[in-house]
Design a protein around this motif. Structure first.
Motif, mmCIF file in Angstrom:
data_model
loop_
_atom_site.group_PDB
_atom_site.id
_atom_site.type_symbol
_atom_site.label_atom_id
_atom_site.label_comp_id
_atom_site.label_asym_id
_atom_site.label_seq_id
_atom_site.Cartn_x
_atom_site.Cartn_y
_atom_site.Cartn_z
ATOM 1 N N LEU A 75 0.840 -1.200 0.000
ATOM 2 C CA LEU A 75 0.000 0.000 0.000
ATOM 3 C C LEU A 75 0.876 1.251 0.000
ATOM 4 C CD1 LEU A 75 -3.005 0.795 0.128
ATOM 5 C CD2 LEU A 75 -2.728 1.093 2.574
ATOM 6 N N LYS A 76 1.929 1.209 0.834
ATOM 7 C CA LYS A 76 2.823 2.365 0.936
ATOM 8 C C LYS A 76 3.507 2.637 -0.408
ATOM 9 C CE LYS A 76 7.365 3.389 2.716
ATOM 10 N NZ LYS A 76 8.345 2.548 2.041
ATOM 11 N N ASN A 77 3.922 1.556 -1.089
ATOM 12 C CA ASN A 77 4.652 1.728 -2.345
ATOM 13 C C ASN A 77 3.765 2.073 -3.518
ATOM 14 O OD1 ASN A 77 7.288 1.316 -1.485
ATOM 15 N ND2 ASN A 77 7.049 -0.899 -1.521
ATOM 16 N N SER A 78 2.469 1.837 -3.395
ATOM 17 C CA SER A 78 1.645 2.000 -4.594
ATOM 18 C C SER A 78 0.523 3.008 -4.421
ATOM 19 C CB SER A 78 1.070 0.649 -5.019
ATOM 20 O OG SER A 78 0.397 0.070 -3.941
ATOM 21 N N LEU A 79 0.364 3.589 -3.240
ATOM 22 C CA LEU A 79 -0.774 4.489 -3.051
ATOM 23 C C LEU A 79 -0.599 5.775 -3.839
ATOM 24 C CD1 LEU A 79 -3.451 4.560 -1.646
ATOM 25 C CD2 LEU A 79 -2.374 5.605 0.330
ATOM 26 N N PHE A 80 0.648 6.235 -3.955
ATOM 27 C CA PHE A 80 0.859 7.520 -4.603
ATOM 28 C C PHE A 80 1.535 7.378 -5.956
ATOM 29 C CE2 PHE A 80 0.731 8.339 -0.035
ATOM 30 C CZ PHE A 80 -0.413 9.111 -0.013
ATOM 31 N N TRP A 81 1.213 8.321 -6.810
ATOM 32 C CA TRP A 81 1.826 8.352 -8.136
ATOM 33 C C TRP A 81 3.285 8.782 -8.019
ATOM 34 C CZ3 TRP A 81 -3.211 7.533 -8.735
ATOM 35 C CH2 TRP A 81 -3.636 6.973 -9.932
ATOM 36 N N GLY A 82 4.025 8.676 -9.119
ATOM 37 C CA GLY A 82 5.413 9.137 -9.116
ATOM 38 C C GLY A 82 6.360 7.956 -9.104
ATOM 39 N N LYS A 111 3.920 1.059 -9.332
ATOM 40 C CA LYS A 111 3.354 2.311 -9.829
ATOM 41 C C LYS A 111 2.559 2.099 -11.105
ATOM 42 C CE LYS A 111 5.590 4.642 -6.679
ATOM 43 N NZ LYS A 111 4.872 5.198 -5.539
ATOM 44 N N ARG A 112 3.014 1.152 -11.893
ATOM 45 C CA ARG A 112 2.413 0.968 -13.211
ATOM 46 C C ARG A 112 1.145 0.123 -13.150
ATOM 47 N NH1 ARG A 112 2.975 3.752 -17.785
ATOM 48 N NH2 ARG A 112 1.459 2.744 -19.124
#
Lengths: 270, 264
Positions: free
Chosen positions: B30-37, B144-145
């Motif tokens: 969740l931490k690695n994928s919640l935000f864009w970038g 991210k993707r």
């Protein structure tokens, strides 16, 4: 830069999976601009070695230098930069994105990593597809491709960003002789045309010897032979020769360790 | 005897640590994928594509289910309320039941079955066919993707689907009550309008459905990403998604209701 300096250099690398030690303090160098075939019995961790070089797995100890960068200690962002700029990998199944057609698969890394206009991306993709002979198949979806074609598309995709090293994971497995011949020709041809460093994991002694500059034989977590195919065929130790000639018995025994056969059989009688 | 007992004890301990490890991995995901970038992040177009496959494709099941649930509520409510001579309150009852409870909860359960299982299977298959590995080796971050747009598509779609479910349900209730059972049109809609409050009922229902959207989608993408990449492993992960997210939705519903009503 000196040609003799290896592109990938592994020093004192150990890797274990669960309780099983796969590599124990291994040293190996892969020369720049050459095709090196990594061979060995099933289960020796040949594919694992590719994943370690690509940074998808972390070793327990040791260094893995790829063109001067120590892969295991690279921060995540720099690791992704290194992969993007220098590495290409061809997976055994091709690993094409099933929701994209052939053209979009090859265009995928270009669209993500570059700001090139669509017309230029189109030209680049067609050039890569032409190199693998599939320019005419650009509208097909991955499900419509044969195994050999899928692998050629994947090859076009992995050279899309012009990598310096390309790693092939079992590129010959499950191909018919014609497709196999095409892949062999492509690997050799790409290596010469683009000056790539190629690492090739394979079981196929004949094909590998035909295209590899060097063979690297692994067994039980260490390198048991490294050299040109001729050197190893003629001068390698007994285990190397057994593998290369496909002999069923030798230093790697045909029989799983067991008690004396006679006594074992007679034990049932008494 | 003692050894057997110890073995059992060990097994209990092991499943405990495994559960905690799984929670840790899910939190990292969740931490690695919640935000864009980050390298190779997905764009707006990918988000729209995922909203289409997660949200728009769930529309039919949500609308049909909502209509039937509303009709049943109208029928049952009528039979209860008629005994007290208060069938005019049927509109209030149907709308409050849907907005506060059934809308978010039933939508989340259907969403877990329709979209959650599909997400798990899709990501699991991408893992099994090495598509995620291939992405990594291209210098594209699969978190991210692949995960980020799917996660957000679920979070965005869930409240919209829940609102549609409630709206169609209220309409279904009206169909039964007004058109079939002959309750006064004005009583059904008028009582509803005067007793349903925007913040107390509608907004709190939306908050619930957002929370359910996060939980269901999170469980679905985690189960897919963490699945054993074999046909058996993906089948198991898909089942797990439906079972775990259904239970999580029902449990979380109690907690949220208690907090919002301030009663317990």
């Amino acid at each position: 830069m000196a040609v003799s300096q290896p592109y990938v250099s592994v020093r004192g690398m150990s890797f274990s999976r669960g309780d099983r030690l796969i590599y124990n303090n291994m040293d190996v160098d892969f020369p720049r601009g050459k095709v090196t075939a990594i061979m060995g019995p099933s289960g020796t961790g040949k594919t694992t070695l590719l994943r370690l070089i690509g940074g998808q797995l972390l070793p327990d100890s040791g260094t893995i230098m790829v063109d001067g960068h120590n892969v295991p200690t690279l921060p995540r962002k720099e690791l992704f930069d290194l992969r993007r700029k220098k590495m290409g990998m061809l997976f055994q199944t091709g690993a094409l994105f099933t929701d994209l057609n052939v053209f979009d698969n090859v265009a995928f890394p270009l669209r993500i990593h570059t700001d090139l206009p669509e017309s230029m991306i189109r030209d680049l993709v067609l050039m890569k597809l032409e190199a693998v002979g599939l320019r005419g198949a650009r509208h097909l979806s991955p499900a419509e491709l044969s195994g050999g074609m899928a692998r050629r598309v994947a090859l076009a995709r992995s050279i899309a960003m012009d990598p310096e090293i390309i790693m092939y994971d079992e590129p010959f497995t499950g191909l018919d002789p014609i497709s196999m011949g095409m892949i062999v020709k492509l690997i050799r041809g790409l290596n010469e045309a683009l000056g790539l460093t190629s690492l090739l994991v394979s079981h196929d002694v004949e094909e590998s010897c035909a295209i590899a500059d060097y063979l690297c034989l692994l067994s039980d977590g260490r390198v048991i032979g490294f050299g040109t195919p001729e050197e190893l065929m003629n001068e390698g130790n007994a285990e190397v020769r057994q593998f290369l000639r496909g002999e069923p018995d030798g230093p790697v025994p045909f029989h799983y360790p067991a008690d004396d056969y006679r006594r074992d059989i007679l034990a049932g009688v008494n | 005897m003692l050894a057997k007992l110890l073995n059992k004890l060990q097994a209990v301990g092991r499943s405990g640590t495994e559960a905690i490890e799984a929670i840790g991995r899910a939190t990292l995901l969740l931490k690695n994928s919640l935000f864009w970038g980050g390298p190779g992040s997905a764009g707006f177009y990918d988000l729209l594509t995922q909203i289409y496959s997660v949200g728009v494709r769930s529309l039919i099941i949500i609308i049909v289910a909502g209509f039937f649930v509303g009709m049943v509520l109208g029928l049952q409510g009528y039979n209860i309320l008629i005994d007290f001579g208060s069938e005019a309150a049927l509109g209030t009852m149907v709308s409050l039941t849907l907005l506060r409870e059934l809308g978010p909860v039933v939508t989340a359960l259907l969403f877990a079955g329709r979209a959650g299982s599909a997400l798990t299977a899709e990501i699991g298959l991408m893992k099994a066919t090495e598509q995620l590995s291939a992405m990594e080796m291209m210098g594209v971050d699969p978190f991210k993707r692949v995960i980020t747009p799917r996660l957000w598509a679920g979070i965005i779609s869930m409240p919209i689907l829940a609102l549609l479910f409630s709206a169609v349900g209220i309409w279904g209730g009206a169909f039964v009550a007004v058109d079939m059972l002959g309750i006064d049109d004005g009583a059904y809609w008028g009582n509803m309008q005067s007793s349903v409050e925007f913040y107390e009922d509608v907004v709190k229902g939306i908050i619930k459905s957002v929370a359910f959207g996060v939980v269901v989608t999170w469980i679905a993408v985690y189960q897919g990403y963490d699945s054993v990449p074999t046909s058996e492993g993906i089948g198991k992960a898909t089942t797990q998604t439906v079972v775990i997210s259904s239970l999580a939705v029902l449990g979380l519903d109690f907690v949220l209701t208690a907090v919002m009503l301030g009663g317990v």
